[in-house]
Design a protein around this motif. Sequence first.
Motif: not given
Length: 701
Positions: A533-535, A538-539, A542-547
């Motif tokens: 999730a913190q990779h 994500g920038t 998108g952070a939501r997709r990573m989550q």
Amino acid sequence: MPFLRTTRRFFRQRRLGRRTIFVQPDRNLRERTQSFCEASTAMARRRHLVALFSYIWHRPNERGFAFVLLRWIRLLEQNKELRLKFESSWKVFLAEHDTVPLLSDTGLSFHPALIPEVFRRFFQRLLPSAREDEDIGRLFTAIFSSPHAVRRFLDLDGTTFRRLIRLLWPKHGLAALPRLREDLCQSLILLATRVAGRGASAALRRRSTTERVEDSPFYKLIIATETFVQSVEKDPHSALQQLLEAVQACRAEMRQIHAHMEEAGVSTSLVFDLNSMDASLDRMQQIAAAFMSNIKQDLRPVRQLLTALIEGRLEDTRILPLIRQNVNLLARKTVERTGHSGEHYIANNREEYWQMWLAAAGGGLLTVFTAALKLRIMESPHSLFVEGFLIGTDYAISFLLMHTLGLALATKQPSMTAAAFAGIVRENRGVSRWSKIAEFAARICRTQLAAAFGNVLAVCLGAVAFEQLWVRIFSAPYLPQKTAAYVYESLHPLTSGTAIYAAVTGVILWLAAVIGGWCENFAVYNRIPQAIAQHPLGTKIGARRMQRLANWFENNISGWSTNITLGYMLGFTPAIAHFFGVPLDVRHVTLSTGMMALAAARFGLSTLGHHWFYMAIAGLGITFFLNLGVSFLIAANTGLRAYNVPHHERMQILKYLVSQIFRSPIRFVLPMYGKEMGPLSDKNSGGAAERPYHDAESWRA
């Protein structure tokens, strides 16, 4: 009456003989004791003392040991001059030797790696490690070198021990032994430092309830230990109370860390550290109690400390307990995670029960295509590795599709549900444990039977439909006659190794579940979902997709690893066995049923008149029983051992379950759910059953 006179004379001589055993002088004992008293160097004193105690302790039988020990005690008690010489030489001996390694290391393992520790202990038994000349552990190693010698010390009666310790413990106690008193203090400080050092590790600090280092109970333990050492003679009771409070605070913190591991993943090295810290705290309490015994003139703490040291010296060389301990740690590491996954394989109400039937039917239909593809692979000429890889890939893809689509395969479930069963045993005590076990086992049986029958019925009907569709499209049966005949022959329960292969498959099913639990535990413990999730990616996406990706990984890592492992283990086990010349195969009930149904569909209704058809059905029944039974029994036993449930209690659980099956067999087969019943592992209810069976207590009685 000559006969009576002869009899009286005989028994009188026996009584006199027994009485003179202890008063007759033992020249060897006297000479060895005098040699120790007359020795002029530390090396000579140690050599003569080892010879003296080895002569006493290493007698060929128990009676001879008791006689020689009592002779030596009486020799010193009756000979005041010799006793004073021995006490003087004994004080000099203790002043010359270092007891810190014995007090702070013996019985306290500090090597978390299993293989290096096994090799160290193995060579320790063949060739004991060299010690410094002033290490008093050399005396213990020479005297208590066998389990028999250790057992003789542990079995000493209280009177004999008190008489022996009066000879070895000076009248003025630690005041007459300044070196020993200093070593006890140094051992306490060293043990406290080790506990604090492990408590300050990153893994423990992340799970600690304190944020500041100075607020940690492990840090405060060092301060309390130093205070105890400095004020034990001025105010012993207050110093001991402060030290015990610090020890209890450390234990409370360790319990919190254990509870955190249940949710955030278990690490064998972390559990080893906690166990080592707990043992060090026990040793600190024993040493502190020995200090107080010097003040209270109470010899019981001294005996407890000596017992711990002597048993610990022997335990340091034993290999099987070390392996057993590490196996239990590994089991504890995986059982918790497979237990969480196993709860999803248990139907807790009617809706979940019928959903299991539908999921099993879908799994059976998918298995038809899996079995059909496997038979095609077996017909083609491939090398062992290629065949194993292709069959394993076929299995793995099929199992992954089942997992993704929410379908069920009966034989995958027992190893999962057994871990949840072990959790029920751990979380409950008393009568509630027995009622919970009965209800939980009944739910497992009902769910497993539903999944198994759903698989079998669907795979049989699906195989017939598949064969009919294939004939209509290609105008030829799917299987050649030779392949279909081979399928029947391979399932015969008497002329083939079906029973052995099915049992081996049960072990494979359990191993796959263990690996899946280990993978999930590894991911949770190392916080891999949070790392995803913190990779930095994500920038960009998108952070939501990573989550969402992290959540998907966390929810599927156990299932994917279990299914992939199970598929390739089933595929490669026969290939690897044949490579080494072992005629080994696997028998999975659903897959075997699918292959048999395809073979039966190849021959049509004429198969119903042949005995080999019914023998193949019997082979499938044996396969079903062994697949489920072996995997469940191994997983349940492993889970119970991981939670330190003793053997006699495991046997009681088994007897209780058998009695419940005979008393009320219908609830182990058909659903008997009420609207109010929910999962037995509900965290809010503490795992308590909402409808206990009141005959549990009467059964135990």
